[in-house]
Design an enzyme around this catalytic site. Structure first.
Site, PDB file in Angstrom:
ATOM      1  N   TYR A 108       0.839  -1.193   0.000  1.00  0.00           N
ATOM      2  CA  TYR A 108       0.000   0.000   0.000  1.00  0.00           C
ATOM      3  C   TYR A 108       0.874   1.242   0.000  1.00  0.00           C
ATOM      4  CZ  TYR A 108      -3.654   3.346   0.982  1.00  0.00           C
ATOM      5  OH  TYR A 108      -4.507   4.411   0.881  1.00  0.00           O
ATOM      6  N   ASN A 114      -2.881   5.881   6.790  1.00  0.00           N
ATOM      7  CA  ASN A 114      -3.523   6.640   7.860  1.00  0.00           C
ATOM      8  C   ASN A 114      -4.089   5.693   8.916  1.00  0.00           C
ATOM      9  OD1 ASN A 114      -5.960   5.602   6.878  1.00  0.00           O
ATOM     10  ND2 ASN A 114      -6.470   7.464   5.757  1.00  0.00           N
ATOM     11  N   GLN A 140       8.017  16.499  10.322  1.00  0.00           N
ATOM     12  CA  GLN A 140       7.240  15.264  10.450  1.00  0.00           C
ATOM     13  C   GLN A 140       5.803  15.539  10.877  1.00  0.00           C
ATOM     14  OE1 GLN A 140       8.514  12.120   9.530  1.00  0.00           O
ATOM     15  NE2 GLN A 140       9.947  13.595   8.667  1.00  0.00           N
ATOM     16  N   HIS A 158       2.877  15.447   8.372  1.00  0.00           N
ATOM     17  CA  HIS A 158       2.284  14.206   7.865  1.00  0.00           C
ATOM     18  C   HIS A 158       0.773  14.179   8.075  1.00  0.00           C
ATOM     19  CE1 HIS A 158       5.109  11.218   6.288  1.00  0.00           C
ATOM     20  NE2 HIS A 158       6.028  11.773   7.051  1.00  0.00           N
ATOM     21  N   GLU A 182       8.716   6.036  16.714  1.00  0.00           N
ATOM     22  CA  GLU A 182       9.071   5.581  15.365  1.00  0.00           C
ATOM     23  C   GLU A 182      10.400   6.180  14.902  1.00  0.00           C
ATOM     24  OE1 GLU A 182       7.040   5.773  10.902  1.00  0.00           O
ATOM     25  OE2 GLU A 182       6.400   7.159  12.470  1.00  0.00           O
ATOM     26  N   HIS A 183      10.483   7.495  14.864  1.00  0.00           N
ATOM     27  CA  HIS A 183      11.701   8.191  14.442  1.00  0.00           C
ATOM     28  C   HIS A 183      12.330   8.866  15.650  1.00  0.00           C
ATOM     29  CE1 HIS A 183       8.932   8.619  10.841  1.00  0.00           C
ATOM     30  NE2 HIS A 183       9.940   7.933  10.327  1.00  0.00           N
ATOM     31  N   ASP A 207      13.263   8.987   5.171  1.00  0.00           N
ATOM     32  CA  ASP A 207      11.969   8.845   4.504  1.00  0.00           C
ATOM     33  C   ASP A 207      12.108   8.722   2.996  1.00  0.00           C
ATOM     34  OD1 ASP A 207      10.405   8.885   6.749  1.00  0.00           O
ATOM     35  OD2 ASP A 207       9.808  10.981   6.576  1.00  0.00           O
ATOM     36  N   HIS A 237       3.401 -39.908  19.933  1.00  0.00           N
ATOM     37  CA  HIS A 237       4.711 -39.323  19.696  1.00  0.00           C
ATOM     38  C   HIS A 237       5.805 -40.337  20.072  1.00  0.00           C
ATOM     39  CE1 HIS A 237       2.469 -35.572  19.533  1.00  0.00           C
ATOM     40  NE2 HIS A 237       3.573 -34.888  19.236  1.00  0.00           N
TER      41      HIS A 237
END
Length: 439
Positions: A121, A205, A250, A253, A318-319, A352, A412
């Site tokens: 995506y 999103n 950022q 976004h 995340e960053h 990025d 077994h």
């Protein structure tokens, strides 16, 4: 002591928002499962005002998109993809198949097996994030995935030529112009016009992220990636202008993207707050960035690097942009992060868009247990075993039989016993009882 000069939204507000998103996505998945392509088309009309004869682009349409780009634009895409491809190949080469004799006559091994079909995506409704094509399609290609379906929403009423070109240059086998939840659900569950995939990857999103969460198990996913997060860790070796740029870069976004400054300098903190306001007065994307900063921006002042490390690992962002006198302090000690950007010369935007590391990274504190998308996410590490000698089979059988007896697994145990009888020259052993009781 940890001091907050600015706080974001409360956890209660976030939880309420998440519940609304979850319910919406559940309804869309159920509808597409029931009505297939008809439902996909209805949602495409509703959310994107997009109703083409075919969501899949033909080769002629792909070539027409490429012709809309300049030679420089194509060259720039190629450069970024060469960086991503190179690092992905280095990562792939580090993953070796193994085969080792671990006991006399016993050989164990593993192979890294690519997935058969992956759906990628590419976000593109608000911003045409063509870089996501490099990160997902190209990385899957390096891994050896056989069938790669790539999809992006229409941009301003038509396929975005740069996204289409990037997907094609990266090696997508099928290119769809379809966005949102309807796109990821169509790829995951399959419809008469879209064959299902085995794994979904790529950022999106909050609705796309929730769709991937709900579809996980039916298909694999790369990770749970929600709105972009950025954490700037800084001391007084840098200035407020640089910190503000990296925060707002950022925050643009989306309105739910957290941006946090973590610093040992209250003077830098206050300078950054003032600089953010100044930059918001001139930033072309201030309409989005200002909302994100107002609702999700935070400024935290600590007394030491040790205290900043504690806060950073708890946030698990995340960053993480580290601009301190000793950025290696955080490289060597931090455990919870999606990606680190060390020193003022680098930044999240490099990661990025162009530098070569992957930009699909964990959010919502998921960095506590996973890293980001990389070539290894498209590979299944599958083990195998061989027993080469009668002696080895009988020896393993004796141990296995006794261990199975402790667990009350008769079937077994007999799998082991029959090998002891046949390969250990013990044809007189009766069925079921552990070898030690049969001796």
């Amino acid at each position: 002591m940890i001091r907050y000069l600015k706080r974001g939204r409360t956890a209660a507000v976030k939880t309420d928002d998440d519940a609304k998103v979850r319910a919406t996505v559940e309804d869309i998945i159920r509808d597409i499962e029931t009505r297939g392509d008809d439902a996909v088309r209805d949602y495409s009309r509703k959310f994107d005002n997009w109703d083409p004869a075919d969501f899949r682009l033909s080769r002629a349409e792909i070539e027409a998109a490429r012709k809309q780009l300049s030679a420089r634009e194509i060259e720039d895409i190629a450069f970024a993809q060469s960086q991503v491809r190179n690092f992905a190949q280095i990562q792939r080469d580090s993953m070796r198949d193994v085969e080792v004799e671990t006991y006399p006559g016993v050989v164990l091994g593993h192979k890294h097996v690519p997935m058969n079909a992956v759906g990628c995506y590419i976000p593109g409704g608000k911003y045409p994030l063509l870089a996501s094509a490099h990160m997902s399609v190209l990385t899957a290609k390096v891994a050896g995935v056989k069938r790669i379906v790539s999809t992006a929403p229409p941009y301003q009423g038509k396929p975005h030529p740069a996204i289409v070109t990037a997907m094609d240059m990266a090696g997508a086998d099928e290119i769809l112009v379809l966005g949102g939840v309807q796109a990821v659900v169509a790829m995951a569950v399959g419809t008469p016009s879209v064959a299902p995939v085995d794994m979904l990857v790529g950022p999106g999103n909050m609705f796309v992220a929730e769709a991937k969460r709900q579809l996980y198990g039916r298909v694999g996913i790369d990770l749970f990636a929600g709105p972009t997060e950025t954490l700037v860790i800084a001391d007084d070796s840098v200035d407020g202008e640089l910190c503000a740029v990296d925060l707002l870069g950022q925050a643009e976004h989306g309105p739910t993207s957290p941006a946090v400054l973590l610093t040992t300098s209250e003077q830098l903190a206050r300078a950054t707050l003032a600089e953010v306001e100044r930059q918001l007065s001139i930033l072309p994307t201030a309409g989005i960035a200002a909302k994100a900063w107002a609702d999700c921006g935070e400024v935290i002042v600590c007394d030491s690097d040790e205290e900043m490390l504690q806060v950073a690992d708890d946030l698990a962002f995340e960053h993480v942009q580290v601009m301190t006198r000793d950025p290696d302090y955080f490289l060597n000690r931090m455990t919870n992060y999606g990606a680190l950007f060390l020193g003022p010369r680098t930044n999240v935007s490099f990661g990025d868009k162009v530098i070569g590391t992957n930009h699909t990274l964990p959010t919502n504190r998921n960095a506590r247990y996973t890293g980001g998308l990389w070539v290894g996410k498209f590979l299944k590490t599958c083990t195998y075993q061989r027993v080469l000698t009668d002696e080895a089979s009988a020896a393993m059988g004796e141990y296995c039989s006794r261990l199975c007896h402790m667990e009350n697994f008769a079937g077994h145990g007999e799998q082991a016993n029959i090998r002891v009888r046949r390969y250990g020259n013990r044809p007189d052993l009766p069925w079921y009882r552990p070898v030690e009781a049969q001796a």
